[in-house]
Scaffold this active site. Structure first.
Site, PDB file in Angstrom:
ATOM      1  N   GLN A  59     -13.701 -23.092  43.180  1.00  0.00           N
ATOM      2  CA  GLN A  59     -12.639 -23.873  42.551  1.00  0.00           C
ATOM      3  C   GLN A  59     -12.530 -23.528  41.072  1.00  0.00           C
ATOM      4  O   GLN A  59     -11.441 -23.336  40.539  1.00  0.00           O
ATOM      5  CB  GLN A  59     -12.939 -25.367  42.721  1.00  0.00           C
ATOM      6  CG  GLN A  59     -11.798 -26.263  42.315  1.00  0.00           C
ATOM      7  CD  GLN A  59     -10.564 -25.982  43.127  1.00  0.00           C
ATOM      8  OE1 GLN A  59     -10.635 -25.697  44.312  1.00  0.00           O
ATOM      9  NE2 GLN A  59      -9.413 -26.002  42.483  1.00  0.00           N
ATOM     10  N   HIS A  96     -10.386 -20.654  39.590  1.00  0.00           N
ATOM     11  CA  HIS A  96      -8.909 -20.709  39.615  1.00  0.00           C
ATOM     12  C   HIS A  96      -8.319 -20.718  38.213  1.00  0.00           C
ATOM     13  O   HIS A  96      -7.497 -19.895  37.867  1.00  0.00           O
ATOM     14  CB  HIS A  96      -8.421 -21.954  40.360  1.00  0.00           C
ATOM     15  CG  HIS A  96      -8.114 -21.682  41.789  1.00  0.00           C
ATOM     16  ND1 HIS A  96      -7.145 -20.810  42.181  1.00  0.00           N
ATOM     17  CD2 HIS A  96      -8.644 -22.173  42.928  1.00  0.00           C
ATOM     18  CE1 HIS A  96      -7.088 -20.764  43.499  1.00  0.00           C
ATOM     19  NE2 HIS A  96      -8.004 -21.573  43.986  1.00  0.00           N
ATOM     20  N   GLU A 125      -8.159 -33.226  45.488  1.00  0.00           N
ATOM     21  CA  GLU A 125      -7.347 -32.287  46.263  1.00  0.00           C
ATOM     22  C   GLU A 125      -8.170 -31.743  47.435  1.00  0.00           C
ATOM     23  O   GLU A 125      -7.729 -31.775  48.582  1.00  0.00           O
ATOM     24  CB  GLU A 125      -6.914 -31.153  45.334  1.00  0.00           C
ATOM     25  CG  GLU A 125      -6.041 -30.102  45.986  1.00  0.00           C
ATOM     26  CD  GLU A 125      -5.814 -28.909  45.073  1.00  0.00           C
ATOM     27  OE1 GLU A 125      -6.543 -28.799  44.053  1.00  0.00           O
ATOM     28  OE2 GLU A 125      -4.939 -28.086  45.384  1.00  0.00           O
ATOM     29  N   HIS A 126      -9.365 -31.240  47.121  1.00  0.00           N
ATOM     30  CA  HIS A 126     -10.265 -30.715  48.153  1.00  0.00           C
ATOM     31  C   HIS A 126     -11.515 -31.585  48.186  1.00  0.00           C
ATOM     32  O   HIS A 126     -12.131 -31.803  47.139  1.00  0.00           O
ATOM     33  CB  HIS A 126     -10.713 -29.286  47.830  1.00  0.00           C
ATOM     34  CG  HIS A 126      -9.581 -28.330  47.594  1.00  0.00           C
ATOM     35  ND1 HIS A 126      -9.125 -28.012  46.327  1.00  0.00           N
ATOM     36  CD2 HIS A 126      -8.811 -27.616  48.456  1.00  0.00           C
ATOM     37  CE1 HIS A 126      -8.127 -27.142  46.419  1.00  0.00           C
ATOM     38  NE2 HIS A 126      -7.915 -26.876  47.699  1.00  0.00           N
ATOM     39  N   ASP A 156      -8.302 -22.319  52.607  1.00  0.00           N
ATOM     40  CA  ASP A 156      -7.323 -21.808  51.653  1.00  0.00           C
ATOM     41  C   ASP A 156      -6.374 -20.789  52.258  1.00  0.00           C
ATOM     42  O   ASP A 156      -5.256 -20.610  51.784  1.00  0.00           O
ATOM     43  CB  ASP A 156      -8.035 -21.160  50.460  1.00  0.00           C
ATOM     44  CG  ASP A 156      -8.578 -22.192  49.489  1.00  0.00           C
ATOM     45  OD1 ASP A 156      -8.128 -23.349  49.555  1.00  0.00           O
ATOM     46  OD2 ASP A 156      -9.448 -21.848  48.672  1.00  0.00           O
ATOM     47  N   HIS A 181      31.335 -57.588  55.052  1.00  0.00           N
ATOM     48  CA  HIS A 181      30.317 -57.206  56.029  1.00  0.00           C
ATOM     49  C   HIS A 181      30.419 -58.121  57.249  1.00  0.00           C
ATOM     50  O   HIS A 181      30.428 -57.660  58.397  1.00  0.00           O
ATOM     51  CB  HIS A 181      28.906 -57.325  55.425  1.00  0.00           C
ATOM     52  CG  HIS A 181      28.517 -56.164  54.558  1.00  0.00           C
ATOM     53  ND1 HIS A 181      29.189 -55.819  53.420  1.00  0.00           N
ATOM     54  CD2 HIS A 181      27.505 -55.262  54.673  1.00  0.00           C
ATOM     55  CE1 HIS A 181      28.614 -54.760  52.867  1.00  0.00           C
ATOM     56  NE2 HIS A 181      27.589 -54.399  53.609  1.00  0.00           N
TER      57      HIS A 181
END
Lengths: 431, 431
Positions: B259, B262, B327-328, B361, B420
């Site tokens: 991670q 990145h 996220e993960h 991934d 209506h």
């Protein structure tokens, strides 16, 4: 009102005023709303009290006054006539029953040896529902937002509603009570959206904000999107009726006006394959307009954004409808289910001559929060899906990782992400 | 890197830098992007050519040059080594197979006499996929966006990708080819998002824009949201690993670094019930960092936004994880399925010791486009649902309208919407 033939050479030009009637967010509105959000984020309750006192003409002195307590809600419920309460209860029940069918389950796929894959469905923990104040403060809006959240399993439902001059519709509070709303705050506008998104000492931060509102509310939702979830950006409302010459012109006229009475930016459109039917509807609209208590709003809407269009075929009418992507679409034809497969863009589809739009507005069951202004191209009706989120589940055994490991390492290499490859390689004794 | 005990008195304060690491959109970025969108809406292709020549250092003279044609794509496919192509093909197949399981069906409920209710599912007609250029131009991003769109049944998939200095990764074009992308344009940034949202003479208007991008792309997506659909607002990426002292410290260290490599804003967090395991992972991270080609990025991320936390129990670790909404999320524990019910907020959950994040991934099957920065509280992984929309179906017979008519009229009255009520009353001979 426009009366056009779809083959008219300047049809597109003439029709464009209706398509482009939505308000664009000006730089000024954007800046004002941005300022309010920053202020609420920074000063919290204090900012909230200031804006609420200023915009809603209140005299709140402390944050505790922002909450509408249980006693006030119970008093409102007691003030609503029993028959109205019964109708609201029926609506809550029917809306809940429909939305139950939307619930999706956590699943796990076990078809492949060594690798389990799936999707976990979890309700949002806490959501905020925006309910407009003043004249457009509708109990049905509360039901349509709160019930799907409750059905989804949301733990806490927070409602915000401005009370201009201190007033609130008791039926709105009753609807909140019946729908399972947990807490209610008397705040509105961009400041209410900001409070829900950021949290203050008094108003808890939510995971998602839903519900209709004016341009300030819509802009605030847009700006906090990403910090919290939002449902959709609502614009002016519309109805489109497709007709094949069957049915009763007076009924269609009444349906067009039920949309037109909402507000002056509303648009009501009939597209028919039968010119004389169209002419009869035009005459009926004129006649019925004179009988409405909200005549001035309905007339302004009909004159500026009403249209009757003659098409050569139902296929042509459906193609036109798909271009408009109407919020409400009535298939006022002899065989509505025959036409259904051709409809690709619409918020809600009302089938046949006995399903006026109003039938779906309150208690048929489906949600009345629908994509407007052509956004049915990509938005869906508010649903239980809006109140859950999903997580992927990925489970490899040693064998599974061995089987796919080399390809994982290869793609990681292709992307220049060496550490990605190494996290696989170190387990498999590669490299 | 922080090494904390979850019971430390100033845990929250120390940890807050990691939670608040996302870039906030400045007023200046907002104004710049708003200007670019207005410019593209007004001047169309001309504006697009100007921005593209300026930002990507190209010399385009006409709009036809914006498109990457079939020949260029075929040449790219031919330039990718056969084994890489095979790995990408495997990824496309597996991602397609997983996403097929997400497809939902049009349904119609027939349990109630006289009233049919349902939900029609329709693919979006045309979508736009944003693929970043330069170093972070990943073929897997193309696959993860295009394949769900194709599985959903989207008629036309448009891809945009900037080509700084004229360069594009051939594997990206190959992935587009394998995934079913229909047309590709060499544009990027806010101008590309604007073109997709508004349409120009050359780039057709789409219904939804998906895909990752920098702060300008993210802001543009936020501002066009409502005009088109968007997937989510992506922020910096993160991984959280929950551990119970079982497993191998070197494996967890490798996952944390996958991670961290990145980007410098990425965050890698381990929470373990075993302090000595945590210490061993810390030592392993240091050791493995020295072996990485992207060491400087990974080290910056780990030093600034890495953390190892000691928790008293797995329950405590899960509660912490839910607060982070990572996220993960790796459940690197002996019994990951036992822990699963406690996980309420996570983009993707990687089960057990043989499922490193990297396995998800590329080609396990689930999408790698996941909610970041705590937005897993309300966002879901990109899915087939993002590429369809729903329409409600409401069909009353005369009997059905008679049964519910009075309640519809009552609620309409309660809301002051007389027309209506009349649209129902006129059909039933009421009033």
């Amino acid at each position: 009102m426009l009366f056009l033939d779809i083959t008219d050479t300047d049809f597109d030009r003439q029709f464009s005023a209706i398509l482009n009637r939505s308000e664009e967010t000006s730089a000024q509105v954007l800046e004002t709303v941005r300022g309010i959000i920053t202020d609420v984020r920074t000063r919290g309750d204090e900012a909230l009290i200031d804006y609420t006192n200023r915009f809603d003409r209140l005299n709140l002195t402390d944050a505790a006054g922002l909450e509408i307590g249980r006693q006030e809600v119970e008093a409102a419920v007691a003030a609503v006539p029993a028959e109205d309460l019964a109708a609201l209860k029926l609506a809550v029940e029917r809306v809940a029953r429909f939305h139950e069918k939307q619930k999706s389950q956590t699943w796990l796929s076990t078809e492949e040896p060594d690798i389990l894959l799936g999707q976990k469905v979890t309700p949002l923990d806490r959501v905020g529902i925006y309910v407009p104040g003043g004249k457009a403060s509708y109990p049905s809006s509360v039901i349509m937002n709160a019930v799907p959240a409750r059905v989804a399993g949301v733990r806490e439902i927070i409602m915000v509603c401005p009370t201009p001059g201190g007033e609130i519709n008791p039926a709105v509070l009753a609807a909140a009570h019946l729908s399972g709303v947990h807490r209610i705050f008397r705040v509105g506008g961009a400041q209410a959206v900001a409070a829900l998104a950021c949290g203050t000492a008094t108003i808890p931060r939510v995971d998602k904000v839903t519900g209709p509102g004016n341009i300030y509310v819509a802009t605030a939702k847009q700006l906090v999107f990403g910090q919290v979830g939002i449902d959709m950006i609502a614009g002016p409302s519309e109805i489109l009726v497709i007709n094949d010459g069957t049915g009763t012109p007076a009924h269609i006229a009444a349906d067009l006006l039920s949309q037109a009475e909402h507000d002056e930016l509303a648009s009501s459109i009939l597209i028919t394959t039968d010119r004389s039917f169209g002419e009869a509807v035009a005459a009926e609209v004129e006649y019925q307009l004179g009988q409405l208590s909200r005549e001035s709003i309905a007339r302004a809407s009909w004159e500026k954004f009403g249209a009757i269009i003659v098409a050569g075929s139902l296929e042509e009418a459906a193609a036109f409808s798909n271009r408009i992507a109407p919020e409400h679409l009535e298939l006022a034809v002899a065989d509505p289910f025959g036409l259904l497969p051709r409809i690709t863009n619409a918020g809600a589809i009302f089938m046949g001559h006995w399903t006026p739009e109003a039938a779906g507005d309150y208690l048929a069951g489906p949600n009345h929060t629908l994509p407007t202004g052509g956004t049915a191209r990509f938005f869906s009706p508010l649903s239980v899906d809006d109140f859950v989120k999903k997580s992927s589940i990925i489970s490899f055994s040693e064998q599974g990782l061995k089987r796919l490991g080399n390809d994982i390492v290869r793609i990681a290499g292709l992307e220049g992400l060496e550490a990605h490859g190494k996290s696989v390689g170190i387990r498999l004794g590669l490299g």
